[in-house]
Enzyme design. Structure first.
Site, PDB file in Angstrom:
ATOM      1  N   GLU A   1       2.941  -3.123  -4.824  1.00  0.00           N
ATOM      2  CA  GLU A   1       3.194  -4.307  -3.639  1.00  0.00           C
ATOM      3  C   GLU A   1       2.406  -3.843  -2.582  1.00  0.00           C
ATOM      4  O   GLU A   1       2.514  -2.895  -1.884  1.00  0.00           O
ATOM      5  CB  GLU A   1       4.596  -4.349  -3.655  1.00  0.00           C
TER       6      GLU A   1
ATOM      7  N   CYS B   1       8.180  -7.546   3.999  1.00  0.00           N
ATOM      8  CA  CYS B   1       6.832  -7.925   3.060  1.00  0.00           C
ATOM      9  C   CYS B   1       6.913  -9.396   2.827  1.00  0.00           C
ATOM     10  O   CYS B   1       6.049 -10.023   2.475  1.00  0.00           O
ATOM     11  CB  CYS B   1       6.909  -7.322   1.810  1.00  0.00           C
TER      12      CYS B   1
END
Length: 526
Positions: free
Chosen positions: A264, A301
């Site tokens: 990620e 994020c």
């Protein structure tokens, strides 16, 4: 509180063959904490990977029930960590006590959720096609498929979630649930936290009778490459920067035996504010959007780094409203000096770009991050401008005003892959802009209506992933029970007698699992 030793964890033992060159830092003051950590040597990295490989045959052979008991034991140990532990995490990260208490609950909850997955058995993905000896022109053999753990997994800790995406975080939980021993690379931003959590995992492993190398942890700079390239490692879990994730992907692809990297990496998480919503509740949207941008100093994020609206007096007024709110927000301490430095560089890139205007925010100064608001020309997004596509990790967002619905669609086509996209609208908006959902499906892993992306529920349906560069593999997720599938692979058995089959594939299956038998779902009873 037990003494922090700073030793590596290898095969159930502590190891300190290297030297103490690493130190934990107080995130608020920059002062070194009284904890030294031993840089893992090349030999220790090799030993950790080999310990995981040695544990793999015995660990994957354990019943799902035994592995579930292990995960629940880890959860119990995490919940038992005391207030001194919470204070230690707060000191290393500058995150508030309530946030860390909530994150600990989420981390132990993830372990228990994967234990439930193991008990219900559907992770096996069992498929059965029974033999058809009379079929013409050729008979069909008996074919049965299920999934097994890939093997030892290297997991890299994230800076922004010292518990939930770290030592006992989602990647570790998913890998252990899949039957894969773990070699964990501790993040330099919270090494003392990592040690305390590793202690909890090791205690749970010993109490549950797990193989000694089921969990291993190493400290140090420069050890990631050796870990990813080690022939025993069969997959990698990573949460961090695009640069770091790409480097790991390239290393893994260049191995004699390439392996998957589930990384990620980068996302700007666009929020599209539609016209009727602005007419109905602009003030509420401005307030809630600002709160999402600055929450946790923007260190998520899923932080909304891009806001798109159609040109109108209402959108102009909304922009001014958000600018006032951003300007009133206080500075906050970031996770560490490196994160603050990266934030400052990202802000400077936006300030220096000729097509981007600074709307609000005080200049960066001292050791705290100041929230910022920018406005970019829509053509930059349509043309895929590099600076506008880059994530600025911190409390900053960029507004883009498009001319009309056609330019909105063109701007979204210009976006790279994202973790999330959000539509803020009224029912009439969703009718008028009905094409946006199909467009966004191609760009993101999660689409929200009238919410904000900075909350990620841990459950069966969650997708925390998305097309590159949000992640390196858009087919998976790092949050939720689907995460286990990243660390599994299918195996097919042809014409095996029932007594030699794995339990999950036997005719008298003792597990309550969802199976496909001759292409149709079938639920076996206990």
């Amino acid at each position: 509180m037990p003494q922090v030793l700073g030793h590596n964890y290898i095969g159930g033992q502590r190891s300190a063959a290297g030297t103490v060159i690493l130190h934990s830092i107080d995130a608020s003051t920059g002062e070194a904490l009284p904890h030294g950590f031993y840089q893992a040597t090349a030999e220790e990295v090799d030993a950790a990977a080999n310990a995981a490989a040695a544990a793999y045959p015995a660990y994957r052979a354990l019943s799902a029930q035994r592995r579930a008991q292990f995960l629940e034991a880890v959860a119990d140990e995490l919940d038992a960590l005391d207030d001194e532990f919470i204070a230690l995490v707060c000191r290393e990260t500058a995150l508030p006590t309530a946030r860390i208490q909530g994150e600990r609950k989420r981390t132990s909850g993830q372990m228990r959720l994967f234990a439930e997955v193991l008990r219900r058995g559907d992770f096996y993905g069992a498929r059965i096609d029974r033999a058809l000896p009379e079929r013409q022109p050729l008979p069909r053999p008996d074919l049965r498929q299920y999934r097994i753990g890939l093997g030892p997994v290297a997991v890299f800790g994230a800076s922004n979630f010292p518990l939930a995406f770290s030592t006992a975080g989602g990647d570790t939980a998913a890998a252990l649930a899949a039957g894969c021993p773990v070699v964990f690379k501790a993040h330099s931003g919270h090494m003392a936290t990592a040690e305390r959590v590793a202690d909890a995992i090791v205690r749970a492993a010993q109490a549950s009778g797990m193989p000694a190398g089921v969990f291993n942890m190493i400290f140090g700079g420069g050890v990631g490459e050796a870990l990813v390239k080690h022939p025993a490692i069969q997959a990698v879990g990573f949460t961090g920067s695009l640069k770091g994730g790409r480097a790991l992907c390239d290393m893994a692809a260049a191995r004699p035996q390439p392996i998957p990297v589930f990384a990620e990496m980068s996302s700007i998480n666009p929020v599209i504010v539609l016209p009727q919503a602005l007419q109905a509740r602009a003030q509420t949207i401005a307030r809630d959007l600002t709160a999402s941008v600055v929450q946790g100093c923007g260190q998520f994020c899923t932080n909304p780094g891009l806001v798109i609206g159609i040109r109108s007096p209402q959108f102009a007024a909304f922009t001014e409203q958000v600018a006032r709110l951003i300007g009133d927000q206080p500075a906050q301490t970031m996770l560490n000096a490196g994160t603050l430095g990266s934030y400052g560089k990202g802000v400077q890139k936006l300030l220096a770009h000729p097509g981007i205007e600074h709307l609000a925010g005080a200049p960066q100064a001292g050791n705290q991050a100041r929230p910022q608001l920018f406005k970019a020309d829509a053509r930059l997004l349509v043309e895929g401008d590099e600076v506008l596509q880059e994530e600025v990790f911190g409390p900053t967002t960029v507004f883009v005003e498009v001319a009309d619905q056609a330019q909105l669609n063109a701007a979204l086509h210009g976006l790279r892959g994202q973790l999330t996209a959000t539509l803020i609208g009224e029912p009439a908006d969703f009718v008028q802009f009905g094409e946006l959902t199909a467009l966004l499906e191609q760009k993101v892993g999660r689409i929200l209506l009238n919410g904000y992306p900075t909350g990620v529920e841990v459950c069966d349906a969650m997708v925390h992933g998305g097309p590159y560069p949000a992640t390196s593999d858009a087919r998976g997720t790092s949050v939720g029970t689907l995460a286990i599938e990243r660390f599994l692979r299918p195996v097919c058995f042809q014409n095996y007698p029932d007594n030699l089959l794995p339990d999950a594939l036997k005719n008298a299956n003792p597990l309550r699992i969802q199976r496909l038998v001759d292409g149709r779902p079938s639920r076996d009873s206990l």
